[in-house]
Design a protein around this motif. Structure first.
Motif, mmCIF file in Angstrom:
data_model
loop_
_atom_site.group_PDB
_atom_site.id
_atom_site.type_symbol
_atom_site.label_atom_id
_atom_site.label_comp_id
_atom_site.label_asym_id
_atom_site.label_seq_id
_atom_site.Cartn_x
_atom_site.Cartn_y
_atom_site.Cartn_z
ATOM 1 N N CYS A 29 0.549 -0.955 0.078
ATOM 2 C CA CYS A 29 -0.196 0.439 0.471
ATOM 3 C C CYS A 29 1.105 1.558 -0.029
ATOM 4 N N HIS A 30 2.256 0.757 -0.201
ATOM 5 C CA HIS A 30 2.777 2.497 0.451
ATOM 6 C C HIS A 30 4.504 2.171 0.117
ATOM 7 N N TYR A 31 4.033 0.748 -0.270
ATOM 8 C CA TYR A 31 5.828 0.674 -0.791
ATOM 9 C C TYR A 31 5.650 0.948 -2.620
ATOM 10 N N ASP A 32 5.352 2.170 -3.446
ATOM 11 C CA ASP A 32 5.345 2.176 -4.848
ATOM 12 C C ASP A 32 7.405 2.244 -5.295
ATOM 13 N N VAL A 33 7.352 1.312 -6.609
ATOM 14 C CA VAL A 33 8.888 1.311 -6.714
ATOM 15 C C VAL A 33 9.010 1.563 -8.284
ATOM 16 N N GLY A 34 10.527 1.524 -8.579
ATOM 17 C CA GLY A 34 10.456 1.847 -10.048
ATOM 18 C C GLY A 34 10.739 0.086 -10.665
ATOM 19 N N PRO A 35 11.196 -0.247 -11.920
ATOM 20 C CA PRO A 35 10.685 -1.505 -13.087
ATOM 21 C C PRO A 35 12.619 -1.839 -12.484
ATOM 22 N N GLU A 36 13.464 -0.809 -12.398
ATOM 23 C CA GLU A 36 14.493 -1.800 -12.171
ATOM 24 C C GLU A 36 15.161 -2.080 -10.958
ATOM 25 N N VAL A 37 14.406 -1.939 -9.686
ATOM 26 C CA VAL A 37 13.896 -2.505 -8.414
ATOM 27 C C VAL A 37 13.398 -3.940 -8.377
ATOM 28 N N VAL A 38 12.025 -3.657 -9.158
ATOM 29 C CA VAL A 38 11.193 -5.071 -9.535
ATOM 30 C C VAL A 38 12.282 -6.275 -10.379
ATOM 31 N N ALA A 39 12.901 -5.740 -11.421
ATOM 32 C CA ALA A 39 13.698 -6.307 -11.970
ATOM 33 C C ALA A 39 14.902 -7.155 -10.987
ATOM 34 N N ALA A 40 15.421 -6.174 -9.665
ATOM 35 C CA ALA A 40 16.795 -6.464 -9.182
ATOM 36 C C ALA A 40 16.203 -7.750 -8.370
ATOM 37 N N VAL A 41 14.828 -7.793 -7.794
ATOM 38 C CA VAL A 41 14.713 -8.231 -6.404
ATOM 39 C C VAL A 41 14.008 -9.607 -7.505
ATOM 40 N N GLU A 42 13.249 -9.772 -8.610
ATOM 41 C CA GLU A 42 13.068 -10.203 -9.360
ATOM 42 C C GLU A 42 14.222 -11.580 -9.557
ATOM 43 N N ARG A 43 15.521 -10.901 -9.985
ATOM 44 C CA ARG A 43 16.368 -11.957 -9.987
ATOM 45 C C ARG A 43 16.862 -12.910 -9.185
ATOM 46 N N GLY A 44 17.207 -11.843 -7.851
ATOM 47 C CA GLY A 44 17.988 -12.489 -6.778
ATOM 48 C C GLY A 44 17.377 -12.352 -5.462
ATOM 49 N N SER A 45 16.225 -12.641 -5.544
ATOM 50 C CA SER A 45 15.558 -12.632 -4.440
ATOM 51 C C SER A 45 15.582 -14.583 -3.634
ATOM 52 N N GLY A 46 15.625 -15.160 -4.908
ATOM 53 C CA GLY A 46 15.352 -16.618 -4.685
ATOM 54 C C GLY A 46 14.082 -17.650 -5.307
ATOM 55 N N GLY A 47 12.825 -16.590 -4.831
ATOM 56 C CA GLY A 47 11.860 -16.788 -5.445
ATOM 57 C C GLY A 47 10.889 -16.334 -6.650
ATOM 58 N N LYS A 91 1.331 2.120 -11.750
ATOM 59 C CA LYS A 91 2.313 2.056 -11.307
ATOM 60 C C LYS A 91 2.483 0.410 -10.113
ATOM 61 N N LEU A 92 4.110 0.367 -9.843
ATOM 62 C CA LEU A 92 4.334 -0.843 -9.434
ATOM 63 C C LEU A 92 4.761 -0.535 -8.105
ATOM 64 N N ALA A 93 3.803 -1.638 -7.328
ATOM 65 C CA ALA A 93 4.188 -1.354 -5.844
ATOM 66 C C ALA A 93 4.695 -3.421 -5.659
ATOM 67 N N LEU A 94 5.889 -2.529 -4.665
ATOM 68 C CA LEU A 94 6.116 -4.184 -4.307
ATOM 69 C C LEU A 94 5.694 -4.772 -2.662
ATOM 70 N N ASP A 95 5.735 -5.722 -3.070
ATOM 71 C CA ASP A 95 5.012 -6.278 -1.780
ATOM 72 C C ASP A 95 6.003 -7.116 -1.041
ATOM 73 N N LEU A 96 7.167 -6.108 -0.368
ATOM 74 C CA LEU A 96 7.829 -7.187 0.686
ATOM 75 C C LEU A 96 8.352 -8.229 0.879
ATOM 76 N N ARG A 97 6.674 -8.146 2.071
ATOM 77 C CA ARG A 97 6.266 -9.586 3.432
ATOM 78 C C ARG A 97 6.175 -10.589 2.168
ATOM 79 N N ALA A 98 5.615 -10.465 1.220
ATOM 80 C CA ALA A 98 4.898 -11.977 0.196
ATOM 81 C C ALA A 98 6.333 -11.998 -0.572
#
Ligand SMILES: [Zn+2]
Length: 244
Positions: A162-180, A190-197
């Motif tokens: 609800c409060h975490y709008d991010v740029g596509p570069e952040v989503v791409a980095a998380v997509e690549r490295g998070s493990g899931g 706009k893109l919002a990242l759900d860190l917890r999920a």
């Protein structure tokens, strides 16, 4: 404070301290537990004293957090490291691991995820923002356990989508490295990242199925939580965990 009943089954006492009940003044009011904030060190020290009094634990050990994936082990001799003086903090590291009893460890957060993992003989606490998650901090923390099916995980309050709008570069980095992969919501272009999920998915990908988490968003509740994204200059919460 918020407690984690799921972890108590594993013999771990864990609590997330909310912002009330301390001595710091605005913008750190009032239970700021982080030295690296701009708040007076005397206030932080008094707040940490109040915190361990409320928790009924010895002084907790902290690491110098770096939004990375470094891990420090916390043997009994390191109990309370960095509690009184940030120069004595462990690390730099964003993961603390201990198998000692009666040795509390803490991660400091204001929007980032506080994650605690516990088996019957090991406790791991991690500080995870988007950079840490993109770097793989979740699988790194999970890898400390040989039998991940026997691990219980808890994730505390953090910034919500609800409060975490991010740029596509952040989503791409998380997509690549998070493990899931990244869990993202799209709202009006706009893109919002759900860190917890995202972290939950990474834990599951690592083989950890027993997971409990709060849905509380730090940015949604200024009376209870510090939020770096919302306020910039602000205090830090501690997630403190100890093997009984
Ligand atoms: Zn929110």
């Amino acid at each position: 404070m918020l407690t984690a009943p799921a972890l108590e089954r594993r013999g771990v006492r864990a609590a997330f301290l909310e912002r009330g009940g301390g001595v710091s003044e605005a913008p750190f009011a009032s239970l700021n537990l982080g030295f690296r904030t701009g708040d007076g060190p005397d206030h932080v020290l008094r707040n940490r004293g109040l915190a361990v009094l409320a928790l009924e634990t010895p002084r907790f050990a902290v690491a110098r957090q770096a939004h990375g994936t470094g891990l420090v082990r916390v043997p009994e001799e390191a109990a309370g490291a960095g509690f009184d003086d940030p120069a004595d903090a462990l690390g730099p590291a964003d993961i603390l691991a201990t198998s000692a009893s009666g040795v509390p460890v803490a991660v400091l957060v204001a929007d980032c995820l506080p994650i605690v993992l516990a088996s019957d003989d090991l406790l791991v606490a991690a500080h995870a923002g988007w950079r840490g998650i993109a770097g793989g901090v979740v699988p790194r923390a999970a890898a400390e356990f040989d039998d991940r099916a026997g691990v219980t995980a808890w994730i505390g309050p953090a910034i919500g989508p609800c409060h975490y709008d991010v740029g596509p570069e952040v989503v791409a980095a998380v997509e690549r490295g998070s493990g899931g992969g990244a869990v993202v919501q799209r709202r009006g272009g706009k893109l919002a990242l759900d860190l917890r999920a995202t972290a939950a998915r990474a834990l599951q990908a690592a083989g950890i199925r027993d997971l409990e988490m709060t849905e509380l968003c730090t940015a949604c509740a200024p009376e209870r939580f510090y939020s770096h994204r919302r306020d910039g200059r602000t205090g830090r919460h501690a997630m403190v965990a100890m093997r009984a």
